[in-house]
Write a protein that holds these residues in place. Structure first.
Motif, PDB file in Angstrom:
ATOM      1  N   ASP A 159       0.858  -1.177   0.000  1.00 37.02           N
ATOM      2  CA  ASP A 159       0.000   0.000   0.000  1.00 37.02           C
ATOM      3  C   ASP A 159       0.899   1.233   0.000  1.00 37.02           C
ATOM      4  O   ASP A 159       2.085   1.142  -0.344  1.00 37.02           O
TER       5      ASP A 159
ATOM      6  N   LYS B 141      -0.251  -4.790  13.735  1.00 34.46           N
ATOM      7  CA  LYS B 141      -1.213  -3.755  13.372  1.00 34.46           C
ATOM      8  C   LYS B 141      -0.559  -2.788  12.388  1.00 34.46           C
ATOM      9  O   LYS B 141       0.590  -2.386  12.594  1.00 34.46           O
ATOM     10  N   HIS B 142      -1.298  -2.439  11.366  1.00 32.68           N
ATOM     11  CA  HIS B 142      -0.767  -1.491  10.389  1.00 32.68           C
ATOM     12  C   HIS B 142      -0.376  -0.203  11.116  1.00 32.68           C
ATOM     13  O   HIS B 142      -1.170   0.349  11.886  1.00 32.68           O
TER      14      HIS B 142
ATOM     15  N   THR C 218      -2.976   2.773   9.693  1.00 32.39           N
ATOM     16  CA  THR C 218      -4.424   2.571   9.758  1.00 32.39           C
ATOM     17  C   THR C 218      -4.863   1.839  11.032  1.00 32.39           C
ATOM     18  O   THR C 218      -6.037   1.915  11.405  1.00 32.39           O
TER      19      THR C 218
ATOM     20  N   LYS D 184      -5.120  -1.280  11.256  1.00 31.57           N
ATOM     21  CA  LYS D 184      -5.776  -2.522  10.849  1.00 31.57           C
ATOM     22  C   LYS D 184      -4.911  -3.727  11.203  1.00 31.57           C
ATOM     23  O   LYS D 184      -3.689  -3.696  11.080  1.00 31.57           O
ATOM     24  N   GLU D 185      -5.558  -4.807  11.657  1.00 29.32           N
ATOM     25  CA  GLU D 185      -4.831  -6.039  11.957  1.00 29.32           C
ATOM     26  C   GLU D 185      -4.333  -6.671  10.658  1.00 29.32           C
ATOM     27  O   GLU D 185      -5.093  -6.888   9.719  1.00 29.32           O
ATOM     28  N   MET D 186      -3.051  -6.981  10.611  1.00 28.42           N
ATOM     29  CA  MET D 186      -2.433  -7.552   9.415  1.00 28.42           C
ATOM     30  C   MET D 186      -1.888  -8.937   9.760  1.00 28.42           C
ATOM     31  O   MET D 186      -1.212  -9.119  10.778  1.00 28.42           O
TER      32      MET D 186
END
Length: 304
Positions: free
Chosen positions: A87, A277-278, A281, A283-285
């Motif tokens: 990303d 975690k990102h 963001t 977000k869980e990765m």
């Protein structure tokens, strides 16, 4: 330029060796580069210029000024590797076997960084010109998942996450010998080997806390397939810990037998899973990556 101030907690070690080890995880400087910094006047001891043959004393006040890296001619190269995720802030890639992660002075070609510069337009700049985007490394002969950073903000946050053990790294490896326990925990300090600068060792001298958890996945006649969950990220940690308990990684040229150094594939150690975690963001990765074909073929051969 950056400055580091250090109060010595040991006595009797040459200052170039002492600084090489002390700065290993943050900068990974070679001993020859530290010697050059000392010779060029970038190191003082108790406010006096240091010399390379000085032996550190207890409670010495050492200050090293790290000059800005020189712009080196690191060229993009078409080096194959698989991008698992990308990303605007980071990349998760699958590092191939027998690939050094970043260039060093005098060795500026054929590395993962050369390949990144060919494929990726923007990489974070915090680690300097030789290590754009690099927040952690894998050994040359270790395969698998690795994070590379594109934005400086993500880089800074990931460095903190690594320090705080907020990135869960799981490896798989084939080790010598049969491990009869289903699981185990190795908690032994790791520092520079006293007689070989290329090696690390379990030692109480100038060492750092290190924890490796392992789980047996399968056993064979003379080998064991193991999964590793590391709580710390010391240099060569899994390799050193497993060698210390007499189950070295199969194919490890440094910590196993001389015969292992001749293993065509190299060492059978693979970065299998990353969970974090990102950094931007939140977000869980979660990423998984199966070992390379040679690794799978070796398991099949051992099963037969």
């Amino acid at each position: 330029m950056e400055t580091r101030k250090i109060i010595s907690e040991i006595s009797g070690e040459r200052i170039d060796r002492f600084l090489t080890e002390f700065l290993k995880e943050e900068f990974n400087f070679s001993r020859s580069l530290i010697q050059k910094y000392i010779a060029d006047g970038f190191v003082t001891v108790n406010d006096e210029p240091a010399t390379n043959n000085y032996n550190v004393l207890l409670n010495d006040e050492i200050e090293i000024t790290i000059p800005d890296p020189k712009e080196l001619n690191v060229q993009p190269e078409n080096i194959p590797f698989e991008i698992i995720f990308e990303d605007d802030d980071l990349i998760v890639l699958n590092k191939p076997n027998d690939l050094v992660v970043h260039p060093a002075p005098g060795n500026e070609t054929g590395t993962l960084v050369n390949g990144l510069m060919f494929k990726i337009k923007k990489l974070s700049s915090i680690s300097g010109v030789l290590r754009p985007g690099i927040v952690h490394r894998l050994d040359r002969l270790t395969t698998g998942l690795m994070i590379v950073v594109k934005s400086d903000e993500a880089h800074r946050k990931l460095v903190d996450m690594l320090k705080n053990s907020e990135i869960k790294k799981t490896y798989r490896g084939i080790v010598h010998g049969v491990i009869h326990e289903k699981s185990g925990r190795i908690e032994m300090p790791i520092g520079r080997h006293g007689g070989d600068r290329k090696k690390m060792a379990v030692t109480s001298k100038n060492s750092k806390h290190a924890i490796t958890n392992f789980k047996v996945l399968d056993t064979f006649k003379k080998f064991t397939l193991v999964e590793f969950d590391i709580e710390t990220g010391r240099t060569h940690q899994i390799r050193v810990h497993m060698a210390e308990i007499e189950h070295p990684i199969f194919g490890d040229p440094l910590y196993a037998s001389k015969a292992d150094a001749k293993e065509p594939f190299g060492q059978y150690l693979h970065s299998y899973q990353l969970e974090f975690k990102h950094p931007i963001t939140g977000k869980e990765m979660l990423f998984n990556c199966e070992p390379p074909k040679e690794f799978i073929d070796k398991i099949n051969e051992l099963e037969r």
